[in-house]
Design a protein around this motif. Structure first.
Motif, PDB file in Angstrom:
ATOM      1  N   ALA A 167       0.830  -1.207   0.000  1.00  0.00           N
ATOM      2  CA  ALA A 167       0.000   0.000   0.000  1.00  0.00           C
ATOM      3  C   ALA A 167       0.865   1.258   0.000  1.00  0.00           C
ATOM      4  N   PHE A 168       2.000   1.211   0.707  1.00  0.00           N
ATOM      5  CA  PHE A 168       2.903   2.355   0.760  1.00  0.00           C
ATOM      6  C   PHE A 168       3.753   2.455  -0.509  1.00  0.00           C
ATOM      7  N   LEU A 169       3.912   1.338  -1.202  1.00  0.00           N
ATOM      8  CA  LEU A 169       4.743   1.301  -2.407  1.00  0.00           C
ATOM      9  C   LEU A 169       3.939   1.535  -3.681  1.00  0.00           C
ATOM     10  N   PHE A 170       2.608   1.568  -3.566  1.00  0.00           N
ATOM     11  CA  PHE A 170       1.763   1.606  -4.756  1.00  0.00           C
ATOM     12  C   PHE A 170       2.076   2.789  -5.659  1.00  0.00           C
ATOM     13  N   PHE A 171       2.039   4.002  -5.125  1.00  0.00           N
ATOM     14  CA  PHE A 171       2.285   5.178  -5.967  1.00  0.00           C
ATOM     15  C   PHE A 171       3.739   5.255  -6.442  1.00  0.00           C
TER      16      PHE A 171
END
Length: 356
Positions: A167-171
């Motif tokens: 979720a933190f790596l998505f963007f």
């Protein structure tokens, strides 16, 4: 924590369940919403072409300057708009002739932005047939990210490592999506089992784009600035496309072989509309009306907004949830889903029992 699974109200009878979409389709057709909109697409194509040409003209005028970083961002938007227009061409929204649409799609996609039209059309067709289905939708295949608990538990290697904090790596990962699309387009042409038609033409146009793109950048900028320009441009292009497509399905129910849904429910329950007005609609190429688009893929973009009240009222009469929210809320739902399905990967593994 495992994301809650949406429960769906059963239909009254098999006959009614099979006719739910047919009744809606008749109403939409009678309203003229499936009719072509050549005027709209002529104007839209002219605006997109002007943005694309204007971006490259600005690149030539600015020359050897770090202001080219701003130009890279503008060209990323232009590339994204070309991709969104190619999407409409692939769905047959623009031309009555399939051949004309495919030719325009290859010119815009392969030659214009380096995106393989045939490869993407095949992938996107499979997505529309089974949206958010973990076994059949290529958009939720466990490639780099995982989209269900089952995929998380079965993951290995890099996917398992990234899945813990996806979720933190998505963007940040979206910055690589533009390059990923280029690589996947080339790989599809090299694979012997690729479904791409007119492979020779697609390959010629695709490599003509790469040659012209790299040649133009190196002709204007020294190597260092050229590399920075290309990195910024491709990163912004990937983020723009990801932010256009991710709000539509990510965070919605992921289907499995156990789910038996009719066409209308399969499309509506896995899709999400994004509210935000005409500016957002222009930025997302009309894909903010994702429910209507999935029900009627060949419907011209400007008619999706007009179809929305009919679809929403029909879903309400059937008791089928119709999900719509703002852009930031849609991203939030997608990120919360990614974090939830990655939970098994964050739990400490149990140590193996010592032999007695």
């Amino acid at each position: 924590m495992t994301p809650a699974r949406t429960t769906h109200p059963p239909a009254a009878a098999g006959e009614r369940r099979g006719s739910d979409f047919a009744r809606l389709s008749r109403a939409v057709a009678q309203a003229g919403l499936l009719d072509r909109r050549p005027g709209y697409y002529a104007v839209r194509a002219a605006v997109v072409a002007g943005l694309f040409a204007g971006g490259w003209a600005a690149f030539a005028v600015v020359g050897d300057s770090w202001w080219q970083i701003a130009v890279a961002v503008v060209l990323a938007v232009a590339f994204g708009q070309v991709a969104l227009l190619s999407h409409d061409l692939a769905h047959g929204q623009v031309f009555r002739s399939r051949r004309a649409g495919a030719l325009a799609g290859r010119l815009a996609g392969n030659l214009g932005i380096g995106l393989g039209y045939g490869w993407w059309q095949d992938k996107h067709t499979r997505h529309h047939a089974n949206p958010n289905h973990e076994d059949h939708d290529p958009d939720v295949a466990p490639d780099v990210l995982v989209w269900s608990i089952k995929q998380a538990e079965a993951s290995t290697g890099l996917v398992r490592f990234l899945g813990r904090w996806q979720a933190f790596l998505f963007f940040p990962l979206l910055t690589l999506e533009g390059v990923n699309l280029h690589v996947s387009s080339v790989r599809s042409l090299l694979r012997g089992d690729s479904p791409v038609r007119q492979r020779g033409l697609e390959g010629l146009l695709l490599f003509a784009h790469f040659a012209a793109y790299v040649g133009a950048v190196l002709a204007v900028l020294p190597l260092g600035k050229a590399l920075v320009f290309m990195v910024v441009h491709q990163a912004c292009f990937g983020v723009y496309l990801g932010c256009s497509f991710a709000p539509n399905h990510k965070g919605m129910p992921v289907l499995t072989a156990e789910d038996e849904l009719d066409f209308l429910r399969k499309q509506v329950l896995t899709s999400r509309n994004v509210s935000g007005g005409r500016l957002l609609t222009a930025a997302l190429g009309g894909l903010n009306y994702q429910i209507e688009h999935h029900l009627f893929p060949s419907m011209p973009t400007p008619n999706l907004r007009r179809a929305r009240p009919l679809v929403r009222e029909h879903c309400a009469s059937l008791g089928v949830p119709y999900v719509e929210c703002g852009l930031l809320a849609s991203w939030g739902q997608a990120l919360r889903h990614l974090h939830a399905v990655g939970a098994p990967l964050r739990r400490p593994s149990r140590p193996a029992a010592e032999p007695s």
